[in-house]
Design a protein around this motif. Sequence first.
Motif, PDB file in Angstrom:
ATOM      1  N   PRO A   1      -6.006  -5.066   8.627  1.00 22.27           N
ATOM      2  CA  PRO A   1      -7.272  -5.150   9.251  1.00 22.27           C
ATOM      3  C   PRO A   1      -8.729  -5.221   8.308  1.00 22.27           C
ATOM      4  O   PRO A   1      -9.834  -5.068   9.057  1.00 22.27           O
ATOM      5  CB  PRO A   1      -7.312  -3.871  10.074  1.00 22.27           C
ATOM      6  CG  PRO A   1      -6.709  -2.761   9.242  1.00 22.27           C
ATOM      7  CD  PRO A   1      -5.565  -3.671   8.336  1.00 22.27           C
ATOM      8  N   GLY A   2      -8.601  -5.191   7.263  1.00 19.17           N
ATOM      9  CA  GLY A   2      -9.781  -5.207   6.497  1.00 19.17           C
ATOM     10  C   GLY A   2      -9.698  -5.323   4.804  1.00 19.17           C
ATOM     11  O   GLY A   2      -8.367  -5.732   4.498  1.00 19.17           O
ATOM     12  N   ILE A   3     -10.559  -5.002   4.027  1.00 17.53           N
ATOM     13  CA  ILE A   3     -10.353  -5.193   2.563  1.00 17.53           C
ATOM     14  C   ILE A   3     -11.050  -3.804   2.033  1.00 17.53           C
ATOM     15  O   ILE A   3     -11.708  -2.946   2.718  1.00 17.53           O
ATOM     16  CB  ILE A   3     -11.018  -6.468   2.133  1.00 17.53           C
ATOM     17  CG1 ILE A   3     -12.383  -6.409   2.481  1.00 17.53           C
ATOM     18  CG2 ILE A   3     -10.201  -7.650   2.400  1.00 17.53           C
ATOM     19  CD1 ILE A   3     -13.455  -7.720   1.828  1.00 17.53           C
ATOM     20  N   GLU A   4     -10.558  -3.538   0.756  1.00 19.00           N
ATOM     21  CA  GLU A   4     -11.065  -2.621   0.050  1.00 19.00           C
ATOM     22  C   GLU A   4     -11.329  -2.838  -1.605  1.00 19.00           C
ATOM     23  O   GLU A   4     -10.490  -3.894  -1.640  1.00 19.00           O
ATOM     24  CB  GLU A   4     -10.107  -1.218   0.224  1.00 19.00           C
ATOM     25  CG  GLU A   4      -8.810  -1.457  -0.551  1.00 19.00           C
ATOM     26  CD  GLU A   4      -7.861  -0.364  -0.312  1.00 19.00           C
ATOM     27  OE1 GLU A   4      -8.247   0.753   0.579  1.00 19.00           O
ATOM     28  OE2 GLU A   4      -6.678  -0.344  -0.468  1.00 19.00           O
ATOM     29  N   ILE A   5     -12.277  -2.251  -2.090  1.00 18.68           N
ATOM     30  CA  ILE A   5     -12.465  -2.574  -3.556  1.00 18.68           C
ATOM     31  C   ILE A   5     -11.197  -2.316  -4.443  1.00 18.68           C
ATOM     32  O   ILE A   5     -10.456  -1.178  -3.999  1.00 18.68           O
ATOM     33  CB  ILE A   5     -13.616  -1.912  -3.966  1.00 18.68           C
ATOM     34  CG1 ILE A   5     -14.183  -2.546  -5.364  1.00 18.68           C
ATOM     35  CG2 ILE A   5     -13.523  -0.292  -4.099  1.00 18.68           C
ATOM     36  CD1 ILE A   5     -15.491  -2.067  -5.648  1.00 18.68           C
ATOM     37  N   CYS A   6     -10.992  -2.906  -5.377  1.00 16.05           N
ATOM     38  CA  CYS A   6      -9.666  -2.644  -5.997  1.00 16.05           C
ATOM     39  C   CYS A   6      -9.797  -1.044  -6.812  1.00 16.05           C
ATOM     40  O   CYS A   6     -11.018  -1.015  -7.430  1.00 16.05           O
ATOM     41  CB  CYS A   6      -9.633  -3.640  -7.286  1.00 16.05           C
ATOM     42  SG  CYS A   6      -8.846  -5.385  -6.514  1.00 16.05           S
ATOM     43  N   PRO A   7      -8.628  -0.402  -7.050  1.00 14.88           N
ATOM     44  CA  PRO A   7      -9.023   1.043  -7.532  1.00 14.88           C
ATOM     45  C   PRO A   7      -9.397   0.809  -9.216  1.00 14.88           C
ATOM     46  O   PRO A   7      -9.139  -0.460  -9.654  1.00 14.88           O
ATOM     47  CB  PRO A   7      -7.422   1.642  -7.654  1.00 14.88           C
ATOM     48  CG  PRO A   7      -7.009   0.540  -6.522  1.00 14.88           C
ATOM     49  CD  PRO A   7      -7.490  -0.686  -6.613  1.00 14.88           C
ATOM     50  N   LYS A   8      -9.847   1.493  -9.769  1.00 16.08           N
ATOM     51  CA  LYS A   8     -10.174   1.855 -11.054  1.00 16.08           C
ATOM     52  C   LYS A   8      -9.097   1.523 -11.909  1.00 16.08           C
ATOM     53  O   LYS A   8      -7.881   1.605 -11.821  1.00 16.08           O
ATOM     54  CB  LYS A   8     -10.580   3.207 -11.375  1.00 16.08           C
ATOM     55  CG  LYS A   8     -11.186   3.611 -12.837  1.00 16.08           C
ATOM     56  CD  LYS A   8     -11.673   4.963 -13.085  1.00 16.08           C
ATOM     57  CE  LYS A   8     -12.247   4.894 -14.444  1.00 16.08           C
ATOM     58  NZ  LYS A   8     -12.541   6.509 -14.846  1.00 16.08           N
TER      59      LYS A   8
END
Length: 104
Positions: free
Chosen positions: A88-95
């Motif tokens: 349902p969405g996107i998130e920034i890639c983890p460190k």
Amino acid sequence: KYSTATKAVGCTLATTCGAGTYTHSPSTSTSDTVCRTCVKGTFSVGGDQVNCTICDNEGEYSDADGAAACKLAPAGYKPTVSLIGFRPGIEICPKNTFSIGAAD
């Protein structure tokens, strides 16, 4: 085609579900088609589709109800995944990780 009138002279052309919706109940001789909206993480091109398609190809997601197509995550982001497998969405890639875009 259907008619709700008694002693009808003609019939009315049944509704065709549009993009972002699916056929929940097809028309009968006395009732019109019932369309429902696709939920986030899914899409539909409309027509005679009886369900929505999950955005589950690499990098795909859908962040709005009623989507006509999946979106592709941009560079630096990845699709989020719900408990039932929808995106349902996107998130920034983890460190210490990266994404060059939808094809990685």
